[in-house]
Design a protein around this motif. Structure first.
Motif, PDB file in Angstrom:
ATOM      1  N   LEU A 134       6.740  -6.146  13.465  1.00  0.00           N
ATOM      2  CA  LEU A 134       5.280  -6.071  13.454  1.00  0.00           C
ATOM      3  C   LEU A 134       4.794  -4.897  14.287  1.00  0.00           C
ATOM      4  O   LEU A 134       3.855  -4.185  13.905  1.00  0.00           O
ATOM      5  CB  LEU A 134       4.679  -7.372  14.017  1.00  0.00           C
ATOM      6  CG  LEU A 134       4.557  -8.535  13.038  1.00  0.00           C
ATOM      7  CD1 LEU A 134       4.042  -9.768  13.761  1.00  0.00           C
ATOM      8  CD2 LEU A 134       3.617  -8.173  11.903  1.00  0.00           C
ATOM      9  N   ALA A 135       5.446  -4.678  15.437  1.00  0.00           N
ATOM     10  CA  ALA A 135       5.015  -3.605  16.322  1.00  0.00           C
ATOM     11  C   ALA A 135       5.212  -2.254  15.648  1.00  0.00           C
ATOM     12  O   ALA A 135       4.308  -1.414  15.634  1.00  0.00           O
ATOM     13  CB  ALA A 135       5.807  -3.662  17.627  1.00  0.00           C
ATOM     14  N   VAL A 136       6.404  -2.061  15.069  1.00  0.00           N
ATOM     15  CA  VAL A 136       6.665  -0.775  14.406  1.00  0.00           C
ATOM     16  C   VAL A 136       5.703  -0.578  13.240  1.00  0.00           C
ATOM     17  O   VAL A 136       5.126   0.501  13.050  1.00  0.00           O
ATOM     18  CB  VAL A 136       8.132  -0.719  13.937  1.00  0.00           C
ATOM     19  CG1 VAL A 136       8.349   0.503  13.057  1.00  0.00           C
ATOM     20  CG2 VAL A 136       9.047  -0.669  15.128  1.00  0.00           C
ATOM     21  N   GLY A 137       5.501  -1.665  12.468  1.00  0.00           N
ATOM     22  CA  GLY A 137       4.570  -1.566  11.337  1.00  0.00           C
ATOM     23  C   GLY A 137       3.179  -1.223  11.816  1.00  0.00           C
ATOM     24  O   GLY A 137       2.476  -0.419  11.187  1.00  0.00           O
ATOM     25  N   GLY A 138       2.758  -1.832  12.930  1.00  0.00           N
ATOM     26  CA  GLY A 138       1.420  -1.546  13.440  1.00  0.00           C
ATOM     27  C   GLY A 138       1.302  -0.125  13.942  1.00  0.00           C
ATOM     28  O   GLY A 138       0.233   0.486  13.862  1.00  0.00           O
ATOM     29  N   GLY A 175       0.524 -11.443  10.165  1.00  0.00           N
ATOM     30  CA  GLY A 175       1.037 -12.169  11.329  1.00  0.00           C
ATOM     31  C   GLY A 175       1.030 -13.665  11.101  1.00  0.00           C
ATOM     32  O   GLY A 175       1.997 -14.371  11.374  1.00  0.00           O
ATOM     33  N   LEU A 176      -0.061 -14.171  10.511  1.00  0.00           N
ATOM     34  CA  LEU A 176      -0.165 -15.605  10.256  1.00  0.00           C
ATOM     35  C   LEU A 176       0.936 -16.057   9.308  1.00  0.00           C
ATOM     36  O   LEU A 176       1.590 -17.084   9.514  1.00  0.00           O
ATOM     37  CB  LEU A 176      -1.539 -15.934   9.670  1.00  0.00           C
ATOM     38  CG  LEU A 176      -2.727 -15.794  10.644  1.00  0.00           C
ATOM     39  CD1 LEU A 176      -4.046 -15.963   9.901  1.00  0.00           C
ATOM     40  CD2 LEU A 176      -2.613 -16.822  11.762  1.00  0.00           C
ATOM     41  N   GLY A 177       1.153 -15.256   8.284  1.00  0.00           N
ATOM     42  CA  GLY A 177       2.193 -15.604   7.312  1.00  0.00           C
ATOM     43  C   GLY A 177       3.561 -15.618   7.960  1.00  0.00           C
ATOM     44  O   GLY A 177       4.377 -16.525   7.711  1.00  0.00           O
ATOM     45  N   LEU A 178       3.844 -14.604   8.806  1.00  0.00           N
ATOM     46  CA  LEU A 178       5.154 -14.563   9.453  1.00  0.00           C
ATOM     47  C   LEU A 178       5.315 -15.718  10.447  1.00  0.00           C
ATOM     48  O   LEU A 178       6.401 -16.261  10.602  1.00  0.00           O
ATOM     49  CB  LEU A 178       5.351 -13.219  10.153  1.00  0.00           C
ATOM     50  CG  LEU A 178       5.417 -12.008   9.204  1.00  0.00           C
ATOM     51  CD1 LEU A 178       5.696 -10.747   9.980  1.00  0.00           C
ATOM     52  CD2 LEU A 178       6.468 -12.214   8.136  1.00  0.00           C
ATOM     53  N   VAL A 224       2.109 -13.008   2.324  1.00  0.00           N
ATOM     54  CA  VAL A 224       2.822 -11.907   2.974  1.00  0.00           C
ATOM     55  C   VAL A 224       3.010 -10.749   1.996  1.00  0.00           C
ATOM     56  O   VAL A 224       2.895  -9.587   2.374  1.00  0.00           O
ATOM     57  CB  VAL A 224       4.179 -12.408   3.515  1.00  0.00           C
ATOM     58  CG1 VAL A 224       4.995 -11.250   4.051  1.00  0.00           C
ATOM     59  CG2 VAL A 224       3.952 -13.434   4.607  1.00  0.00           C
ATOM     60  N   LEU A 225       3.252 -11.084   0.737  1.00  0.00           N
ATOM     61  CA  LEU A 225       3.443 -10.024  -0.257  1.00  0.00           C
ATOM     62  C   LEU A 225       2.185  -9.161  -0.381  1.00  0.00           C
ATOM     63  O   LEU A 225       2.244  -7.932  -0.354  1.00  0.00           O
ATOM     64  CB  LEU A 225       3.782 -10.651  -1.607  1.00  0.00           C
ATOM     65  CG  LEU A 225       4.126  -9.672  -2.717  1.00  0.00           C
ATOM     66  CD1 LEU A 225       5.475  -9.040  -2.442  1.00  0.00           C
ATOM     67  CD2 LEU A 225       4.134 -10.357  -4.066  1.00  0.00           C
ATOM     68  N   VAL A 226       1.026  -9.845  -0.463  1.00  0.00           N
ATOM     69  CA  VAL A 226      -0.232  -9.096  -0.599  1.00  0.00           C
ATOM     70  C   VAL A 226      -0.444  -8.221   0.624  1.00  0.00           C
ATOM     71  O   VAL A 226      -0.756  -7.025   0.520  1.00  0.00           O
ATOM     72  CB  VAL A 226      -1.409 -10.076  -0.799  1.00  0.00           C
ATOM     73  CG1 VAL A 226      -2.720  -9.319  -0.733  1.00  0.00           C
ATOM     74  CG2 VAL A 226      -1.273 -10.779  -2.128  1.00  0.00           C
ATOM     75  N   THR A 227      -0.241  -8.804   1.799  1.00  0.00           N
ATOM     76  CA  THR A 227      -0.488  -8.004   2.996  1.00  0.00           C
ATOM     77  C   THR A 227       0.552  -6.900   3.133  1.00  0.00           C
ATOM     78  O   THR A 227       0.254  -5.845   3.687  1.00  0.00           O
ATOM     79  CB  THR A 227      -0.462  -8.892   4.247  1.00  0.00           C
ATOM     80  OG1 THR A 227       0.750  -9.642   4.232  1.00  0.00           O
ATOM     81  CG2 THR A 227      -1.636  -9.815   4.278  1.00  0.00           C
ATOM     82  N   ALA A 228       1.755  -7.136   2.613  1.00  0.00           N
ATOM     83  CA  ALA A 228       2.765  -6.087   2.688  1.00  0.00           C
ATOM     84  C   ALA A 228       2.319  -4.847   1.931  1.00  0.00           C
ATOM     85  O   ALA A 228       2.522  -3.724   2.388  1.00  0.00           O
ATOM     86  CB  ALA A 228       4.081  -6.600   2.115  1.00  0.00           C
ATOM     87  N   PHE A 229       1.679  -5.047   0.776  1.00  0.00           N
ATOM     88  CA  PHE A 229       1.146  -3.909   0.040  1.00  0.00           C
ATOM     89  C   PHE A 229       0.130  -3.155   0.874  1.00  0.00           C
ATOM     90  O   PHE A 229       0.108  -1.928   0.921  1.00  0.00           O
ATOM     91  CB  PHE A 229       0.511  -4.373  -1.272  1.00  0.00           C
ATOM     92  CG  PHE A 229       1.506  -4.549  -2.372  1.00  0.00           C
ATOM     93  CD1 PHE A 229       1.832  -3.479  -3.174  1.00  0.00           C
ATOM     94  CD2 PHE A 229       2.110  -5.764  -2.598  1.00  0.00           C
ATOM     95  CE1 PHE A 229       2.765  -3.633  -4.194  1.00  0.00           C
ATOM     96  CE2 PHE A 229       3.026  -5.927  -3.599  1.00  0.00           C
ATOM     97  CZ  PHE A 229       3.368  -4.867  -4.402  1.00  0.00           C
TER      98      PHE A 229
END
Lengths: 404, 537, 191
Positions: A134-138, A175-178, A224-229
């Motif tokens: 999450l940190a790297v993604g952010g 984050g919620l999904g994870l 999570v899939l939607v947010t991943a996009f």
């Protein structure tokens, strides 16, 4: 020779070598991602796609890369030069360190290692695995904002602002999904989450179904899939670089290799995201019949191939979606995040928390509850006024025209 | 004065004028080929036939005549009524047009007349869409009737305008109609080709594409040509002409009807006298002591040459030779420029080229008053104008011969000499005399021994690239327009004189003319011929 | 609100979405199905240098050619109709007296600036002797601007190259059509 053997036999030494190998594999996949992106877009549009450079155009990505090298590397005179150069570098580094936590192929034992010992095919097995991801993604949003800001040009600036707001908004449902997965598995380590999935559900003695999180948390996967996009700035959520509105968005002013870095980083991010999705929801290297019990090189390679197969399927899905869906409008994007995904994520988290409290998180209650929550949200949505998507709210009252 | 009624409208006219001319001048649409105001009436084309009601000589009643009457041959009488729009007249026009087109080859695509062809126009307006002719057409190959003119007998309508022109105006009788009826054709008498000095006019007056000019043949389609009104500079008659030009080139000259000066004609000397305009020998840049310089440098040098010479004895040692090829405005500007620096400068009317004698037409005539056209011996357009300008400015003056004589004695320290002739004009005498003048400014179209030794040589423009006013031998002042821009590198003479005179902006002849009006009486009433009705030219 | 003319505006109402459609999911799936189907469809693209499109030879407006008459001479009579009609002003002709006894005028120079040409086909339509025609050739290539200025020889050569599949239109029209009888047959029939 002995030195090499001993380095490979130690976890740290192996991690370093493996990281080097992986970066090369990922770069290769990234270049071919560009090729396949062009091919798939062409097929979807009834075209052939690149087919001139090499057989079936297979050398095309190298031609593209060579072009990046040969183009004029122009730094706008009005830009903030230090930041302007730093932004693509940062983007590229962040894209390449994300996969350090991915458990690639389970344990492996070299023939020269003592019986019973093994090393993990993972660059870094850390306690906060998912948080690291999450940190790297952010952080990638910093690269976008830096590039946008350093360009000192209006379209990149708009792109940067959009990117910031979008990534911030979507990190919450992500984050919620994870959290749902973390709660359900009780661990932040990816290899442990994967380990929990690398088995079959039993009915009596018969293995009937892989115990993947996807089947346990289908709605969470959707979330999570939607947010991943959105996190990887891919269509339909690529508002930071919407070329019709913002020329090129945050990388408008970039050219040659710097643009290339942004371009490649996008695909590297996709690979990382796909790997994480595969590990969290689809059992990573697990398939019925393949498990982590055997540490032999052959089995490790099989597992490595399986996880890559899953990653590639995800990559294909990414591209398939890109050439299918049009881009969201910015207010729709925000509505989707804050009015749909965040409440959905909260409800899913609550339900999983309740199940975890009573110790039933791995039973049929989890998917049943998630589907129930989804149905509930659909019901609530049906009772609310229909969303106004195409028209401005302040237009005069619509005269209804009936079309046959 | 007579009052006649044409198509129900009363029209006033002079008694005895051909009804056709009255009708056309009044704006009625009447087709005709053979009538020409400058030629005798033959009434051969039969297109202008009309219905007429006039006084019966026996009863004195007004009666419609039972048959159609040629309007060109009928003099207007007070009280007569004619119709050009009755069904009978229309039917006659259609029938005559069909007859004219029976053997016409319909080769408009390759015919130079297309676009200004009366056959085309009348065929559209009065003719038929289809021909009933099924027999093969008569083919009559083209022939050369003179060194400058081609005859395409196929296209001829036998209006005999050309024959009458040669007989009545040129007086040389080269052309005639030979054979009879459908075999009739125009031809030159054996051994007498069409070579008179006015022969180009037969091409102009030919209403169809039968007579064509070899010089203009296939050069341009006429609809591309832009027309500028100009004056012919080749002799002091000052014929009004049209310059037809396109793409920065002159393609042909045509006479412009001007009853006071040249009536309907011009001579071949003027018609083909424009070729030097596009010569590649022309001076194209100012030369300071033989070296090319920019215009700014050239004009500064002119002032530097004028200033010290002008200070010595109030400029008595300065002479300016105003060429009779210059327009009045240019002569005025140059004289002003020189006089401003040297108040006592001598004004000289330049070299006047002369032929042996005036040529009168019809050939053989000696009485100028009876002549239908005169080619003057004085081969320059504006001697009268330049002399008038000199007279108006006063001060020391000289003729060109005086000037040369004085120059030989070394009177002049500086001379500004204007040429502008289409041919070599510097004689041995002239250059000998001028070798005594220490400083020379030469303004000319072509390089000469003078321009070669001049301290400053300025390129001059041909008349098609200039505008201004010429005063002809009879003192008629006629303005002419600019047709082409000056060649690359050149400026209009008047434009740089304008700058030297310290005036701002672009030269326009009118602006200078306004300043001259008080001094030069000749320019007070300019003569521009009125536009003539279609066909009356 | 704004003072636009309300009658000029056609207001269209949005379609009503069902509850499931509001999640967008059914449409997304349908869309994915559509694109997946297209992936396996026949491709539209032609592989250009190897494959060439089948042109409608009579109609297509490609590169010009200058036709030859039945004796192999340039058919053009230099009437200047085409440069007169040409909206792009890309045709340059210098006319001259023809060297042949049966012809009056011919083009000494005939140049078409293919870069200026807009391929409207008006030159073809206006030509009284069917001398200039547009072929179905569309491979208009060159390295320099000068190369794209097609001269008479090049245009005639194009005729030689293309007359195989597009012969020159019928014989030259020499006379007027015969008057037809009153039964309504076309005047142009039999030309």
């Amino acid at each position: 020779m002995e030195l090499i053997k001993s380095i490979l036999a130690s976890q740290v030494g192996f991690s370093v070598v493996f990281a080097f190998v992986l970066v090369n594999i990922i770069m290769l996949v990234v270049t071919y991602c560009i090729y396949w992106e062009r091919k798939i877009s062409a097929w979807i549009q009834d075209r052939h796609g690149p087919n001139r450079v090499g057989p079936a155009g297979l050398i095309q990505p190298f031609a593209d890369g060579l072009k990046f090298f040969l183009k004029e590397d122009w730094i706008p005179p009005y830009s903030d030069k230090a930041l302007f150069v730093m932004a693509p570098v940062l983007m590229f580094i962040l894209a390449l360190i994300g996969f350090a936590i991915i458990p690639w192929a389970g344990p492996v034992r070299w023939p020269w290692m003592p019986e019973g010992t093994s090393i993990d095919t993972q660059v870094a097995s850390i306690d906060i695995g998912i948080l690291y991801f999450l940190a790297v993604g952010g952080l990638t949003v910093y690269a976008i904002v830096l590039g946008a800001w350093a360009s000192k040009s209006k379209f990149p600036f708009y792109g940067g602002i959009r990117g910031t707001a979008q990534v911030l908004s979507y990190e919450i449902p992500l984050g919620l999904g994870l959290f749902v997965i973390i709660l359900g598995n009780g661990s932040l380590r990816l290899e442990e989450i994967l380990g929990a999935q690398a088995r079959m559900w039993q009915l009596g003695d018969a293995s009937i179904w892989p115990a993947w999180n996807f089947f346990l948390h289908p709605v969470t996967f959707l979330l999570v899939l939607v947010t991943a996009f959105a996190e990887t700035n891919r269509l339909p959520f690529d508002l930071a670089e919407a070329e019709q509105e913002l020329v090129g968005g945050y990388h408008t002013e970039y050219s040659a290799l710097k643009f290339g870095a942004f371009y490649l980083a996008e695909y590297a991010n996709m690979i990382t995201m796909s790997a994480v999705l595969a590990v969290l929801f689809f059992g990573g290297w697990h398939l019925p019949g393949v498990n982590g019990d055997s540490a032999s090189i052959g089995w490790a390679l099989v597992r490595f191939v399986i996880i890559w197969a899953k990653i590639i399927l995800f990559l294909f899905f990414y591209m398939w979606i890109r050439w299918t869906l049009p881009r969201f409008r910015y207010d729709q994007l925000m509505h989707l995040a804050w009015l749909t995904l965040v409440p959905l994520g909260l409800l899913l988290l609550t339900w999983t928390a309740v199940l975890t409290l009573i110790g039933r998180q791995n039973t049929w209650l989890a998917p049943a509850g998630e589907i129930g929550i989804f149905a509930l949200l659909v019901l609530v949505g049906a009772l609310r006024a229909a969303p106004i998507t195409g028209r401005q709210r302040d237009l005069p009252a619509a005269r209804i025209v009936q079309f046959d | 004065m007579a009052m006649i009624i044409i198509n129900g409208r009363a029209v006033e006219c002079a008694e005895g004028t051909p009804v056709l001319k009255v009708a056309v001048d009044a704006g009625f649409d009447v087709p005709f080929y053979c009538f020409h105001p400058g030629l005798k009436i033959v009434a051969s084309c039969r297109l202008c036939l009309m219905e007429m009601r006039s006084k019966d000589p026996k009863t004195g009643e007004m009666v419609w005549s039972p048959r159609l009457i040629p309007s060109c041959q009928t003099p207007a009488r007070d009280g007569m009524e004619v119709r050009f729009d009755s069904p009978n007249v229309r039917q006659n026009q259609r029938a005559v047009m069909e007859d004219y087109l029976l053997n016409h080859p319909l080769d408009c695509p390759v015919c130079d007349q297309a676009g200004e062809c009366w056959l085309q126009d009348y065929s559209m307006k009065y003719g038929n869409a289809l021909s009933r002719m099924t027999e093969p057409k008569t083919v009559n190959p083209k022939k050369s009737v003179g060194s400058k003119t081609l005859l395409y007998q196929d296209r001829c309508v036998l209006c005999s305008r050309c024959v009458r022109f040669c007989r009545e105006v040129a007086g040389t009788n080269e052309l005639c109609v030979i054979r009879r009826s459908s075999y009739a054709e125009i031809d030159a008498f054996p051994g007498i080709p069409l070579e008179n000095k006015l022969q180009g006019n037969v091409v102009d007056i030919c209403p169809v594409g039968a007579l064509l000019d070899k010089d203009f043949l296939y050069k341009q389609r006429v609809w591309y040509l832009k027309t500028s009104k100009s004056i012919c500079p080749n002799c002091s008659t000052g014929c009004t002409i049209c310059i037809d030009h396109n793409n920065g080139r002159v393609w042909r000259l045509r006479p412009r009807t001007n009853r006071k000066v040249n009536t309907w004609w011009i001579c071949d000397e003027g018609r083909f006298g424009w070729k030097y305009v596009h010569s590649n020998q022309r001076l194209l840049a100012p030369m300071l002591k033989g070296a090319r310089v920019t215009w700014d440098a050239a004009l500064a040098a002119a002032q530097q040459l004028l200033a010290p010479a002008g200070k010595a004895q109030q400029g008595k040692g300065v002479a300016v030779v105003l060429s009779p090829m210059m327009a009045c405005e240019e002569a005025w500007l140059l004289a002003k420029v020189v006089r401003a620096a040297a108040p006592q400068a001598t004004l000289v009317t330049g070299f006047v080229p002369k032929a042996s004698a005036d040529e009168l037409f019809p050939v053989g005539l000696t009485d100028q008053a009876k002549a239908k056209f005169i080619i003057r011996a004085e081969k320059c357009p504006n001697r009268c104008g330049v002399e008038a300008v000199c007279k108006a400015l006063g001060g020391p003056q000289a003729t060109f011969a005086d000037f040369l004589a004085k120059a030989k004695q070394g009177t002049f320290a500086l001379a500004w000499i204007v040429g502008g002739y289409s041919q070599e004009w510097v004689t041995r005498d002239c250059s000998d005399a001028l070798s005594k003048v220490s400083q020379l400014i030469v303004q000319d179209i072509f390089p000469s021994s003078l321009s070669a030794r001049a301290d400053l040589a300025l390129p001059s423009c041909a008349w098609v690239e200039r505008e201004g006013t010429f005063v002809n031998h009879a003192g008629i002042a006629q303005p002419f327009d600019r047709a082409l821009p000056p060649p690359v590198g050149c400026q209009q003479d008047s434009q740089y004189l304008y700058r030297l005179a310290g005036m701002e902006g672009l030269y326009r002849a009118e602006k200078v003319r306004e300043q001259m009006l008080d001094k030069v009486a000749e320019l007070r009433d300019l003569w521009t011929p009125p536009a003539e009705a279609r066909g009356m030219h | 609100m704004a003072d636009w003319k309300d009658k000029d505006v056609l207001h269209v109402s949005e379609p009503k979405l069902t509850a499931l459609e509001r999640t967008y999911l059914p449409q997304v799936v349908a869309g994915l199905g559509t694109t997946l189907r297209h992936m396996f469809q026949k491709k539209f693209t032609l592989q250009y240098p190897e494959e060439k499109r089948q042109m409608r030879v009579q109609n297509y407006r490609g590169i010009h050619r200058l036709n030859r008459d039945d004796q192999g001479r340039v058919a053009c009579v230099a009437c200047f109709m085409c440069p007169s009609i040409c909206p792009a002003q890309c045709i340059y002709i210098v006319a001259g007296e023809s060297p042949w006894p049966d012809r009056e005028k011919y083009p000494v120079k005939f140049e078409i600036d293919e870069l200026r040409c807009i391929f409207c086909g008006m030159c073809e339509e206006v030509c009284p002797v069917d001398a200039i025609e547009l072929t179905s050739e569309y491979g208009l290539l060159g390295y320099t601007r000068e190369e794209m200025l097609f001269d008479k020889e090049k245009l005639l050569k194009l005729f030689d190259l293309t007359k195989g599949y597009k012969p020159r239109k019928g014989p030259k029209i020499t006379g007027y059509p015969k008057p037809t009888d009153q039964r309504g047959t076309s005047t142009h029939e039999g030309l």
